[in-house]
Structures are given as structure tokens and as C-alpha cells.
Design a protein around this motif. Structure first.
Motif, PDB file in Angstrom:
ATOM      1  N   HIS A 234      44.379  21.221 103.414  1.00 24.69           N
ATOM      2  CA  HIS A 234      45.540  21.538 104.248  1.00 24.69           C
ATOM      3  C   HIS A 234      46.387  20.294 104.500  1.00 24.69           C
ATOM      4  CE1 HIS A 234      43.916  25.551 104.969  1.00 24.69           C
ATOM      5  NE2 HIS A 234      42.746  24.972 105.250  1.00 24.69           N
ATOM      6  N   ASN A 235      47.652  20.564 104.857  1.00 23.71           N
ATOM      7  CA  ASN A 235      48.614  19.512 105.204  1.00 23.71           C
ATOM      8  C   ASN A 235      48.729  18.451 104.113  1.00 23.71           C
ATOM      9  OD1 ASN A 235      49.131  20.669 107.779  1.00 23.71           O
ATOM     10  ND2 ASN A 235      47.225  19.752 108.545  1.00 23.71           N
ATOM     11  N   THR A 237      50.650  16.470 100.928  1.00 20.26           N
ATOM     12  CA  THR A 237      51.996  16.056 100.558  1.00 20.26           C
ATOM     13  C   THR A 237      52.075  15.999  99.034  1.00 20.26           C
ATOM     14  OG1 THR A 237      51.496  13.685 100.494  1.00 20.26           O
ATOM     15  CG2 THR A 237      52.102  14.634 102.641  1.00 20.26           C
ATOM     16  N   LEU A 238      53.300  15.882  98.513  1.00 20.24           N
ATOM     17  CA  LEU A 238      53.449  15.756  97.069  1.00 20.24           C
ATOM     18  C   LEU A 238      52.767  14.499  96.547  1.00 20.24           C
ATOM     19  CD1 LEU A 238      57.080  16.985  96.260  1.00 20.24           C
ATOM     20  CD2 LEU A 238      54.915  18.053  95.621  1.00 20.24           C
ATOM     21  N   LYS A 239      52.726  13.445  97.373  1.00 18.52           N
ATOM     22  CA  LYS A 239      52.032  12.228  96.946  1.00 18.52           C
ATOM     23  C   LYS A 239      50.539  12.486  96.779  1.00 18.52           C
ATOM     24  CE  LYS A 239      55.302   8.866  98.856  1.00 18.52           C
ATOM     25  NZ  LYS A 239      55.499   7.732  99.806  1.00 18.52           N
ATOM     26  N   ASP A 240      49.989  13.371  97.605  1.00 21.00           N
ATOM     27  CA  ASP A 240      48.553  13.683  97.516  1.00 21.00           C
ATOM     28  C   ASP A 240      48.212  14.400  96.211  1.00 21.00           C
ATOM     29  OD1 ASP A 240      48.056  12.628 100.057  1.00 21.00           O
ATOM     30  OD2 ASP A 240      48.522  14.542 101.037  1.00 21.00           O
ATOM     31  N   VAL A 241      49.139  15.194  95.702  1.00 17.54           N
ATOM     32  CA  VAL A 241      48.838  16.027  94.529  1.00 17.54           C
ATOM     33  C   VAL A 241      49.609  15.580  93.285  1.00 17.54           C
ATOM     34  CG1 VAL A 241      48.258  18.037  95.935  1.00 17.54           C
ATOM     35  CG2 VAL A 241      50.627  17.700  95.206  1.00 17.54           C
ATOM     36  N   PHE A 242      50.311  14.449  93.379  1.00 15.09           N
ATOM     37  CA  PHE A 242      51.171  14.013  92.278  1.00 15.09           C
ATOM     38  C   PHE A 242      50.395  13.796  90.980  1.00 15.09           C
ATOM     39  CE2 PHE A 242      53.303  10.586  89.854  1.00 15.09           C
ATOM     40  CZ  PHE A 242      54.495  11.236  89.591  1.00 15.09           C
ATOM     41  N   SER A 243      49.163  13.307  91.079  1.00 22.03           N
ATOM     42  CA  SER A 243      48.379  12.971  89.883  1.00 22.03           C
ATOM     43  C   SER A 243      47.746  14.208  89.231  1.00 22.03           C
ATOM     44  CB  SER A 243      47.287  11.958  90.226  1.00 22.03           C
ATOM     45  OG  SER A 243      46.406  12.488  91.196  1.00 22.03           O
ATOM     46  N   LYS A 316      54.193  21.088 101.718  1.00 23.87           N
ATOM     47  CA  LYS A 316      55.557  21.379 102.130  1.00 23.87           C
ATOM     48  C   LYS A 316      56.545  20.691 101.189  1.00 23.87           C
ATOM     49  CE  LYS A 316      54.680  22.236 107.032  1.00 23.87           C
ATOM     50  NZ  LYS A 316      55.041  21.857 108.430  1.00 23.87           N
ATOM     51  N   LEU A 317      57.505  21.475 100.712  1.00 25.45           N
ATOM     52  CA  LEU A 317      58.539  20.934  99.834  1.00 25.45           C
ATOM     53  C   LEU A 317      59.837  20.769 100.618  1.00 25.45           C
ATOM     54  CD1 LEU A 317      57.968  23.111  96.628  1.00 25.45           C
ATOM     55  CD2 LEU A 317      57.079  20.840  97.128  1.00 25.45           C
ATOM     56  N   GLN A 318      60.607  19.750 100.252  1.00 30.26           N
ATOM     57  CA  GLN A 318      61.859  19.475 100.949  1.00 30.26           C
ATOM     58  C   GLN A 318      63.077  19.953 100.174  1.00 30.26           C
ATOM     59  OE1 GLN A 318      62.160  15.483 102.622  1.00 30.26           O
ATOM     60  NE2 GLN A 318      59.951  15.197 102.429  1.00 30.26           N
ATOM     61  N   ALA A 319      62.866  20.890  99.268  1.00 22.84           N
ATOM     62  CA  ALA A 319      64.002  21.402  98.493  1.00 22.84           C
ATOM     63  C   ALA A 319      63.804  22.886  98.225  1.00 22.84           C
ATOM     64  CB  ALA A 319      64.152  20.647  97.174  1.00 22.84           C
ATOM     65  N   PRO A 320      64.848  23.714  98.404  1.00 21.12           N
ATOM     66  CA  PRO A 320      64.739  25.132  98.081  1.00 21.12           C
ATOM     67  C   PRO A 320      64.890  25.353  96.586  1.00 21.12           C
ATOM     68  CG  PRO A 320      66.954  24.638  98.804  1.00 21.12           C
ATOM     69  CD  PRO A 320      66.166  23.347  98.916  1.00 21.12           C
ATOM     70  N   THR A 321      64.597  26.567  96.150  1.00 20.15           N
ATOM     71  CA  THR A 321      64.904  26.904  94.765  1.00 20.15           C
ATOM     72  C   THR A 321      66.406  27.144  94.645  1.00 20.15           C
ATOM     73  OG1 THR A 321      64.551  29.257  95.207  1.00 20.15           O
ATOM     74  CG2 THR A 321      62.665  27.995  94.389  1.00 20.15           C
ATOM     75  N   GLU A 322      66.887  27.192  93.405  1.00 22.60           N
ATOM     76  CA  GLU A 322      68.294  27.489  93.192  1.00 22.60           C
ATOM     77  C   GLU A 322      68.590  28.912  93.672  1.00 22.60           C
ATOM     78  OE1 GLU A 322      70.651  25.592  92.185  1.00 22.60           O
ATOM     79  OE2 GLU A 322      69.629  23.863  91.333  1.00 22.60           O
TER      80      GLU A 322
END
Length: 359
Positions: A234-235, A237-243, A316-322
Motif C-alpha cells: 500500500h501507499n 509511489t512510482l519510484k517504488d515500482v519504477f524498476s 497514485k498517479l499525477q496525470a489523467p488519461t487523455e
């Protein structure tokens, strides 16, 4: 009202745009008056314009030659002899005062003029077919054939729901659904092979002005196989799962821009350790077979989650889809059958949005 990528949007009006130029207009547009006046003026001069000598079979031959690259095959497909096809080709080249094809040892290669002629021939033949369908529709009620393109994320809703309503209301109408990314579908529509597209307008290019009626904005979520242990964390970030190993849309797909923006907002580039896929079925299958992650529209996650094909990772993502909407060529009014499906899709999307917001 808001503006996105130079295109003004609101819920009640569609907007016409060409490149970065947008002007406010109702969505039902007649052919440009200046174009009609120019054609009539040429006809009233008493001299038959060069294009007045074109024949339907000539236009069909140009299209088939581009498709087959072989005069014999093109002639056979059109049920004519090769000498007759040669004569038709000579006539249209003389009328256009241009060489359309170059003979080679392995067939015929279209010149740039040939490719341009084929593009316009496709428009003309499609419009003639639509004219007959429109007249049949006026005389016999809504009938005919509709060709619609749709982004995969729009298929579960609103497209398939609208197709069900269409089948009930107009059972004699045949609908052909083409699923793909907007960067593939929009050129197909520009070439006259689709009546309209349910997709993203972002990055649209081309010589023809488009009418865009916005429907809804989706949000993007990170997903994994329903059995992936990462779902228990839980909780993140993209840095946590980037690899992790990722599945991303192909280069050029509008969806990739918002995904790249999400990584950039986290101070990261797009993951290099990735596989590019345009198919949601392939994405879901790959997630099930591996420990990869993917970013998909939430509407697609909800659909596949019903079959336990994927789960949502707590990132959590900081961008919506198109955002997506209904897109058609401004200069080409929709035939009655296509307009009926267009309206059903708009109606379903509006009802679903109200239901989601609790209205």
C-alpha cells in the motif's frame, strides 16, 4: 468552458479545428459555400472541367492499382480486361495531366500524384456510396452501413452499450467496429474508411478540419495480475515500482503522453524495462502470465477486474488519461445511420457520467 491543446470544449457544443486553429460552430455543418460556388462557376463557363471527364471505374482502378500494385490483378478484381484497364488508366492520366503509376519489373508503383489521386478517389467513391445510403434512408427509414473506430477503453462503455441500443432501434443497419489507438484510427477516418471515431483528439494532424464533441475524462491506474503479491502493498509511489517490468502503449499512441507525464511528474523517465502493446487483451494476458505492471484507463481495469484478470496496484498517479470524445470530418456530414449511432454513444456516455456522479 475550457481549452485543451488549442481546442475549446464544453458539454453542449462541438468545435471545429484545423491544426491549432479552432472556431466555435454547431456540430452539423454543410459543405463550404465557397467550394460549391467555385464548382458551379466552372460548369457555367461552358467548358467542361477536366474532372468532369472522370468515370467511376477509373477511380476504382486507381484505388485497386495502389492496393495490388499489378495491372492484371486490378483488372481482374474489377471484372475488366487488361487492355480496358490500360485504356482507363491512360484516360485518367491524360485528364489529370500527370503520371500516376510507373511500370516496374514486378508491377506498378504509384507516383506521389498517384497516391494523391487514390486518396481523393477513395473520398469520391465513399461519398457516392453514402449519397445512395442517405437517399435510401430518407425513403425507407434508417438503413445502411456504419463504420466506426473506437479506442479500446471506450468499447465496454459507451460503445457496446450504444451498439445494443442501435441494434434494437435499427435492426437493418450493419455496423463495423474497428478498435485501435487514435493515432491509427484518425488517418483511417481521414481516408474515408471510417464514418467517425470515438477517441482522443490529442496530437491529431491532417489537412481536413475535424469536429470534436467531448464525452468524458478517464483516470489512469497501475494494474497487475490478480495474483501478483504487489497488490498486498500500500501507499506505493512510482519510484517504488519504477524498476518493475512494464507494459506500455506503443510509441505515438496518445495514451503514452499522459503516462510519460505521470513518470516525469515523479522525476522519472519512461521505464526502459518495458514491452509495448496496443491490445488490452494482450496486456491482460501478459499480466496474467508474468509479474509485469501496466497503466490502463480505470474503465478498462473495472471491466477486466470483473473477470479477475487484473488488480489495481496502490500507486497514485499525477496525470489523467487523455480525454476522449466523438470525432468526425467537418466537411463530411454523417449519414443518417452513422448519426444515429453517434447520438446513441453520446447519450450513453452522458447517462453513465450522471450515474457515476450520483445525479
Amino acid at each position: 468552458m475550457r481549452e485543451r491543446n488549442g481546442i475549446q470544449e464544453d458539454g453542449d457544443l462541438a468545435y471545429i479545428f484545423r491544426g491549432d486553429l479552432a472556431r466555435r460552430e454547431p456540430s452539423s455543418i454543410l459543405p463550404l459555400k465557397t467550394d460549391i460556388e467555385a464548382i458551379l462557376a466552372e460548369c457555367l463557363d461552358g467548358v467542361t472541367p477536366r474532372y468532369g471527364r472522370f468515370k467511376m471505374r477509373q477511380l476504382a482502378l486507381v484505388l485497386k492499382l495502389v492496393d495490388t500494385g499489378n495491372l492484371h490483378d486490378a483488372a481482374a478484381a474489377l471484372n475488366m480486361s487488361q487492355p480496358a484497364a490500360t485504356k482507363l488508366l491512360q484516360e485518367i492520366e491524360e485528364a489529370l495531366n500527370a503520371v500516376l503509376f510507373i511500370r516496374q519489373s514486378r508491377g506498378m508503383k504509384p507516383t506521389p500524384s498517384g497516391m494523391m489521386a487514390a486518396r481523393h478517389a477513395g473520398f469520391i467513391l465513399a461519398e457516392i456510396r453514402k449519397m445512395q445510403q442517405d437517399i435510401d434512408g430518407l425513403q425507407n427509414g434508417i438503413t445502411g452501413y456504419v463504420r466506426v473506430g473506437a479506442m479500446i477503453s471506450t468499447v465496454p462503455s459507451p460503445v457496446t452499450q450504444a451498439l445494443a441500443r442501435m441494434a434494437e432501434a435499427y435492426p437493418t443497419v450493419e455496423v463495423s467496429l474497428h478498435v485501435g489507438t487514435s493515432d491509427v484510427l484518425l488517418p483511417e477516418m481521414n481516408a474515408g474508411r471510417l464514418d467517425f471515431v470515438v477517441g482522443s483528439i490529442a496530437g491529431a494532424v491532417g489537412p481536413e478540419p475535424l469536429t470534436y464533441s467531448p464525452l468524458i475524462e478517464d483516470v489512469a491506474v497501475v494494474v497487475a495480475s490478480a495474483t501478483n503479491p504487489i497488490l498486498r502493498q500500500h501507499n506505493l509511489t512510482l519510484k517504488d515500482v519504477f524498476s518493475e517490468r512494464w507494459i506500455l502503449p506503443p510509441a505515438g499512441a496518445p495514451e503514452l503522453r499522459s503516462i510519460e507525464a505521470a513518470f516525469n511528474a515523479a522525476g522519472l523517465p519512461l521505464p526502459v524495462n518495458s514491452t509495448r502493446m496496443a491490445s488490452m487483451i494482450a496486456t491482460a494476458t501478459s499480466l496474467d502470465a508474468t509479474d509485469t505492471l501496466a497503466i490502463v484507463p480505470e474503465s478498462m481495469y473495472r471491466y477486466f477486474a470483473k473477470f479477475q484478470a487484473m488488480g489495481k496496484v496502490d500507486v497514485k498517479l499525477q496525470a489523467p488519461t487523455e480525454p476522449y470524445g466523438l470525432i468526425n470530418l467537418t466537411s463530411r456530414p454523417l449519414p443518417p445511420a452513422a448519426k444515429a449511432l453517434y447520438d446513441f454513444i453520446s447519450e450513453v456516455a452522458t447517462q453513465n457520467a450522471r450515474r457515476s456522479s450520483g445525479l
